[in-house]
Motif scaffolding. Structure first.
Motif, short mmCIF file in Angstrom:
data_model
loop_
_atom_site.label_atom_id
_atom_site.label_comp_id
_atom_site.label_asym_id
_atom_site.label_seq_id
_atom_site.Cartn_x
_atom_site.Cartn_y
_atom_site.Cartn_z
N VAL A 85 -87.71 2.73 -52.50
CA VAL A 85 -88.47 3.46 -51.48
C VAL A 85 -89.87 2.87 -51.30
CG1 VAL A 85 -89.58 5.67 -50.96
CG2 VAL A 85 -87.19 5.61 -51.71
N GLY A 117 -86.88 13.81 -45.89
CA GLY A 117 -86.63 12.41 -45.57
C GLY A 117 -85.47 12.17 -44.64
N THR A 139 -92.09 10.90 -49.80
CA THR A 139 -92.41 9.77 -50.67
C THR A 139 -93.40 10.18 -51.75
OG1 THR A 139 -92.04 8.23 -48.84
CG2 THR A 139 -93.28 7.41 -50.74
N HIS A 185 -89.50 -0.37 -49.55
CA HIS A 185 -89.24 -0.12 -48.13
C HIS A 185 -90.54 0.10 -47.36
CE1 HIS A 185 -87.73 1.72 -44.46
NE2 HIS A 185 -88.38 2.84 -44.75
N GLY A 213 -82.37 2.86 -50.63
CA GLY A 213 -83.07 4.05 -51.08
C GLY A 213 -82.42 5.32 -50.58
N GLY A 241 -84.63 0.32 -47.37
CA GLY A 241 -84.55 1.70 -46.90
C GLY A 241 -83.14 2.25 -46.97
#
Length: 539
Positions: free
Chosen positions: A194, A271, A234, A197, A153, A150
């Motif tokens: 991502v 995000g 996402t 994650h 990303g 994470g």
């Protein structure tokens, strides 16, 4: 040696102050698409007259006729010219100066080191926040992997948007080609981290709670803070990655693809809240400074590159179409006027993004390179018809306003690291190559690849520039299976045309197939990457 002077096309930076320059271009050189009153462009011209000299266009395989027995431009049916045929250095001596590109050759390495330093810092935030013995089983290992992926990303997302900012200092420092290449590579990496994650976190929590993965995933989405917006982000990332696959992108309209691609800015907005609300490694003495600082730099670069610089550029220069002039089969040039063009920070070989404010084209922005070195009076773009948008550009009237962004690219003489250069153009890639020739040193060699003789443009300009600058032009004309074109990008063929190729900077512009074939051959000839300068049609 006699040198012919073509008033419209001599060294563009030394033009006289002539307000009537464009008046002679209007009546007889306007393209005829969608306008029956305009004369058609000839498929080929048997003769062209410039001043008191008259030239006959040669038959395929014959040299271009000049007033001298030693022509600067020749057709080459097979790429086996003897090295002595170049007679290098017969005119202007090669200056023993330090190539300008040596002073900027370390920019790429420094940028890469800076990137990995930031990446290492983002991972270190997890390391500093993790107590010894915290990873004791599979569940905690999965959660730890989810936290690390994470962080990576999140860092890659900021870097991706920074590379899309079009801020001038980044373009000049790194170059648009490297930015594009890194953007694609990091885009794939961003999607991978991502998705990893999400998988690691959900699986780790499912093991901890003793529930199924699907059930735990739904619980995470509906109960964790800012998870709905993160899920949408996402989904957007996956969708943008899918349409960026080359096979998918090739069937999409460019404008539609570009519009969808701009939604990537929404990924940051959607995000970032999740990162702050749920990110266990976003807090702390150092993290509370690192992440906001990175976000501020990215947003400031986006605002500066996408808003401030374009507003300043267009309010200062006020670009308009001066004239549209036919150049050959399906090719035309757009001459552009503006205010204070002598202050425009553009170089031969660079491109800008042009938005022609017509009724049906104001919403489209396309990159076009300059096809002549900039001068205080006008700029020139040369366009090959490739669709409806470019066809409509050929019918624009003088005075059409233009919105521009840039300049972009490092495809310039300033990046040269050797005292001699080789310029290779394919098709409409001759536009930036033609402009670059004005800035190149003596003994430069130009190789111009085309399928048919009537597709060659700027022949007279290229050969006059070759006379003035002690350069050479070779035309490789024919189908890909003809002897000359087939032999061109072989080690023997290219070395036959340019015996000292590995001691030259090589500038390549053309379709990706031509560029890739040339690069493969140049690597076989031991031409270092530092001497290769590429401007493929991929923007």
């Amino acid at each position: 040696m006699r040198t012919l002077t073509i008033p419209a096309f001599r060294d563009q930076r030394e033009l006289p102050d002539d307000d009537g320059y464009f008046s002679g271009l209007r009546a007889d050189a306007r393209p005829s698409w969608d306008n029956p009153s305009m004369p058609s462009w000839p498929e080929s011209q048997e003769q062209q007259q410039y001043g008191q000299q008259q030239y006959a266009q040669p038959q395929y395989g014959q040299p271009y006729a000049t007033p001298d027995n030693y022509p600067r431009g020749e057709f080459a049916e097979v790429s086996m010219t003897d090295a002595t045929g170049w007679k290098a250095g017969t005119g202007v001596p090669v200056q023993d100066e330090r190539p300008p590109g040596e002073s900027t050759s370390g920019n790429r390495l420094f940028t890469v080191l800076l990137f990995f330093s930031g990446l290492g810092t983002s991972i270190a935030l997890w390391l500093f926040n993790t107590q010894p013995g915290a990873i004791s089983n599979t569940a905690t290992m999965m959660i730890a992997a989810g936290r690390v992926t994470g962080l990576i990303g999140g860092y890659l997302l900021f870097i991706q948007l920074l590379m899309m900012s079009r801020v001038s200092w980044l373009e000049e420092w790194v170059g648009s080609r490297d930015l594009l290449r890194w953007h694609r590579w990091l885009g794939t990496s961003l999607l991978t981290f991502v998705v990893a994650h999400v998988v690691f976190i959900v699986y780790g929590y499912a093991l901890t709670a003793g529930t199924g993965v699907v059930e735990q995933g739904w619980t995470v989405i509906t109960t964790f803070p800012e998870m709905i917006s993160a899920t949408i982000a996402t989904g957007l990332l996956v969708f943008i990655s899918m349409i960026s696959i080359r096979a998918v992108r090739s069937v999409l309209n460019y404008e539609l693809w570009h519009l969808i691609h701009l939604t990537s800015y929404g990924i940051l907005l959607l995000g970032y809240g999740h990162q702050i609300a749920a990110g266990a490694d976003m807090n702390g003495r150092f993290a509370s400074v690192f992440w906001p600082a990175l976000g501020c730099i990215t947003i400031a670069a986006l605002f500066w590159g996408r808003v401030v610089e374009p507003l300043w550029l267009n309010s200062r220069h006020r670009f308009t179409v001066a004239e549209v002039v036919g150049e050959g089969a399906n090719t035309f040039s757009i001459y552009i006027e503006g205010k204070r063009l002598d202050k425009l920070p553009v170089q031969a070989g660079q491109f800008m993004r042009w938005r022609f404010l017509t009724a049906n084209g104001w919403w489209q922005s396309h990159p076009f390179s300059l096809s002549a070195a900039p001068n205080p009076k006008w700029l020139r773009l040369t366009v090959t018809i490739a669709g409806g948008h470019t066809r409509k550009l050929a019918t624009m009237r003088p005075g059409t306003p233009i919105w521009a962004e840039g300049p972009f690219g490092t495809f310039t003489a300033e990046r040269r690291t050797r005292r001699r250069a080789l310029l290779i153009a394919g098709g409409s890639g001759i536009a930036p190559i033609r402009a670059l020739l004005e800035d190149m040193p003596a003994d430069t060699i130009v190789i111009y690849r085309a399928s048919r003789p009537d597709e060659l443009v700027f022949r007279t300009e290229l050969e006059e520039l070759a006379e003035e600058r002690d350069a050479w032009v070779r035309y490789i004309v024919g189908g890909r299976n003809d002897p000359g074109p087939r032999r061109l990008f072989t080690p023997e063929g290219l070395r036959g045309l340019v015996p000292d190729v590995n001691r030259r900077d090589v500038y390549l512009c053309g379709p990706p197939g031509l560029v890739n074939a040339a690069v493969d051959t140049l690597k076989e000839l031991d031409v270092p990457d530092s001497q290769l300068h590429l401007d493929p049609f991929e923007f």
